[in-house]
Design an enzyme around this catalytic site. Structure first.
Site, PDB file in Angstrom:
ATOM      1  N   ARG A 207      44.485  42.650  33.206  1.00 43.52           N
ATOM      2  CA  ARG A 207      43.396  41.713  33.350  1.00 43.52           C
ATOM      3  C   ARG A 207      42.306  42.244  34.275  1.00 43.52           C
ATOM      4  NH1 ARG A 207      41.346  36.934  32.837  1.00 43.52           N
ATOM      5  NH2 ARG A 207      40.600  36.107  34.800  1.00 43.52           N
ATOM      6  N   ALA A 208      42.750  42.921  35.317  1.00 46.63           N
ATOM      7  CA  ALA A 208      41.792  43.436  36.294  1.00 46.63           C
ATOM      8  C   ALA A 208      40.814  44.402  35.630  1.00 46.63           C
ATOM      9  CB  ALA A 208      42.542  44.145  37.424  1.00 46.63           C
TER      10      ALA A 208
END
Ligand SMILES: [Zn+2]
Length: 664
Positions: free
Chosen positions: A276-277
């Site tokens: 996600r980062a």
């Protein structure tokens, strides 16, 4: 009726403001979580950003804010015919109260009516109300988990989904999600923090000048809200126009493989969980490029995006001292830079090329778009945002005039931050002054200090008598005793304080970020130095088509430091306009306080690309002590700062000699 506090009047909170603007440009970045104690103006800033969003056109009678140009095919109030009549209204600011029920958030469905009348029986909730606007949740950490999940799902998907007993309703719900929380009231669940795209921690300013400015503005606002808002009207309009421009650029922003590679390496080195980062950093970097008016993501964008999107995503060690996140992130960024394969077309470090892409833009950037970063035309690729809900397509009638905007501290690229101040060489006025104001800069006659001679007093004795000279005078007269006429006063020399007026080149030729950081560090160091020497300071910048007095002469150095940090760069170089404004400022200050001598410090590479040849303005500055700090860098040097210095009869000091190095 209250007038909202203008966004551009907010002092400090730079990260928060940037995060909000980026999310306004690209809601797909995924919302902003603001951590901060009470009284840090979190809510003021969040409410203020809603006023910057462009008005939206909505289909008349649609409770779900459908855009007439592209109505939601699933709209419960639909289907709308293409070209249905629209009405304009401001973008919504919806505040979600902590005690809100799920029905209130997602809406209610009356099953019996639904069976009879269809989906018309759906009462829209707050998610629908916030569509194309801002959804603000104060104390989001106190919100029940299932509601938080609902919000974050909707924010990520750009749609809301309600299901009751087999009847389901879907509608568009694309909004800028902002949650605020006070860490003193309990840390939020890590899953919550992780799901917000950007997390910004805010604190009350520690700088007395900044605090004073916050209060000054708050009082001015309370005294006359409309007048206060009018003062910032121009800057507000510019920001709003910049959002619209960036929204249009966004779909065409290209993320080169090299920068994608950099994002992956930074996230790996930083030790984040999952993917996600990476995705958030990529989206944020794309939004940053658009915000800066560019169609290509640069290494700087990636670094800035990482600073906003990553610090809260690291697997924490509870024993880490504070500040570890930032430190580790800088390490990760450096590692990624070192590990990336050498980059052929971009030059050694992209220092003089704000676009980071080939070929280097020809100086000066032509055309009305005066941002100093005329990028290539937008290619049609945007990998990280491909699956993201598109930003609202701005309507033709919404576009605020952007073309020939005046230069301003708040327009253009996010400002480069100065580094830590160093001890600069003492710049001073070489000939002795009359000592108007005691200080520590230029040599001047003074009441105290080193005695260099004696003189007959003009009227009353000023300071101590000069005894040997008094005796000599008596002897010379042949007298046996000293009479008042023999009295001689001592002549001291000391140091006086000056008006140090900075004229700082903020144009495109100086806009390469590293360069501007160096320049700002130098000016910051000179400001600190001026504070210690008790000078008054003032600052003028020039870029685009004109010069701007960003700091009227003052003895408040903190404000100078602030103004410097927020100084934007880019555009043409109207050096002559800068000098003309300096001459006018000096003339005004002379009338105000004739005994304070000015010292003009011109920080520039000497290149003028707009307006007159600066050399022709030299007569305006005759007799003003001037130092030209030469910022020219690179292998090919034109020596224009030297030419300017001789025309102004000024001292020339190359930027890299400004720092006082210890004689070790
Ligand atoms: Zn609709």
């Amino acid at each position: 009726m209250t007038t909202p506090y203008p966004f551009s009047a907010v002092v400090g909170l730079d990260d928060l403001r940037l995060a909000l603007l980026l999310t306004a440009v690209s809601p797909a970045v995924g919302g902003v979580l603001v951590r901060g104690e009470k009284g840090t103006a979190k809510s003021t800033v969040v409410r203020a950003v809603a006023n910057l969003l462009p008005d939206v056109a909505v289909v008349r009678g649609c409770r779900f804010a459908c855009d007439p140009a592209a109505p939601d095919p699933q709209c419960p109030d639909g289907p709308h015919e293409a070209g249905a009549p629209g009405v304009h209204r401001p973008a919504a600011l919806v505040e979600l109260p902590v005690g809100a029920t799920e029905d209130r958030v997602v809406g209610t469905l009356d099953i019996q009516r639904a069976l009879a009348d269809g989906v018309k029986a759906y009462e829209p909730g707050l998610l629908a109300a916030a569509h194309r606007g801002v959804l603000y949740v104060d104390e989001v950490n106190l919100l029940p988990d299932h509601l938080v999940d609902l919000l974050l799902d909707a924010a990520a998907m750009g749609r809301a989904h309600v299901e009751r007993d087999g009847v389901s309703v879907k509608h568009a719900a694309r909004f800028l999600l902002v949650g605020t929380m006070n860490p003193e009231e309990g840390e939020p669940r890590p899953q919550l923090v992780d799901r917000f795209g950007l997390v910004v921690t805010v604190a009350a300013p520690r700088d007395p000048g900044q605090r004073a400015e916050v209060v000054r503005r708050r009082l001015a606002y309370e005294l006359d809200q409309d007048g206060f808002a009018a003062r910032f009207g121009g800057e507000e309009k510019e920001l709003a126009a910049q959002i619209v421009t960036a929204q249009k650029l966004l779909p065409g922003v290209k993320l080169p493989d090299r920068e994608l590679d950099r994002i992956a390496r930074v996230c790996l080195a930083y030790g984040v969980d999952g993917m996600r980062a990476d995705i958030v950093v990529a989206r944020c970097a794309v939004a940053l490029a658009a915000w800066h008016g560019r169609s290509l993501v640069t290494a700087e964008d990636v670094a800035d995006a990482a600073r906003l999107a990553l610090p809260h995503r690291r697997r924490k060690d509870p024993l880490d001292p504070p500040g570890t996140d930032e430190e580790k992130l800088e390490q990760a960024l450096n590692e990624a830079e070192n590990d990336l394969p050498p980059d052929e077309p971009e030059g050694p470090d992209g220092d003089d090329d704000p676009d980071g892409g080939p070929p280097p833009p020809p100086p000066p950037p032509p055309g009305p778009n005066d941002d100093g970063n005329g990028g290539p035309p937008p290619p049609a690729s945007n990998e990280p945002s491909a699956d993201a809900p598109p930003a609202d397509a701005p309507l033709a009638g919404d576009e605020s005039p952007r073309g020939e905007t005046a230069p301003s501290r708040t327009a253009g690229a996010a400002p480069a931050a100065p580094g830590s101040a160093f001890r600069p060489r003492t710049l001073s006025i070489s000939h002795r002054g009359e000592g108007g104001h005691a200080g520590r800069r230029s040599p001047a006659f003074a009441r105290r200090g080193r005695v260099i001679g004696s003189r007959e007093p003009r009227g009353k004795l000023a300071g101590a008598p000069h005894l040997p000279a008094t005796l000599r005078a008596a002897l010379h007269r042949g007298a046996r005793s000293v009479s008042p006429a023999d009295l001689r006063e001592a002549v001291h020399v000391g140091r006086e304080a000056n008006l140090v007026l900075f004229v700082v080149d903020a144009s495109g030729s100086m806009a390469a970020r590293k360069r501007m950081t160096i320049v700002k560090t130098a000016v910051l160091s000179l400001l600190r130095d001026a504070y210690q020497r008790r000078d008054r300071i003032g600052m003028i910048t020039f870029r685009g088509h004109e010069a701007e007095q960003v700091l009227a002469p003052t003895s408040s150095h903190e404000v100078g430091v602030l103004r410097l940090a927020s100084l934007r760069t880019g555009g043409r170089t109207p050096l002559a306009a800068g000098l003309r404004k300096a001459a006018a400022t000096i003339a005004t200050e002379r009338r105000r306080d004739p005994r304070r001598r000015p010292l003009l410090v011109v920080v520039t590479d000497g290149r003028a690309t707009s307006g007159l040849d600066p050399v022709t303005l030299a007569p305006l500055l005759t007799g003003v002590a001037t130092v030209v700090v030469d910022c020219e860098s690179g292998p090919v040097r034109l020596g224009l700062a030297g030419r300017l210095a001789s025309a102004l009869d000024a001292d020339l000091m190359p930027l890299d000699t400004l720092e006082m190095r210890s004689a070790a």
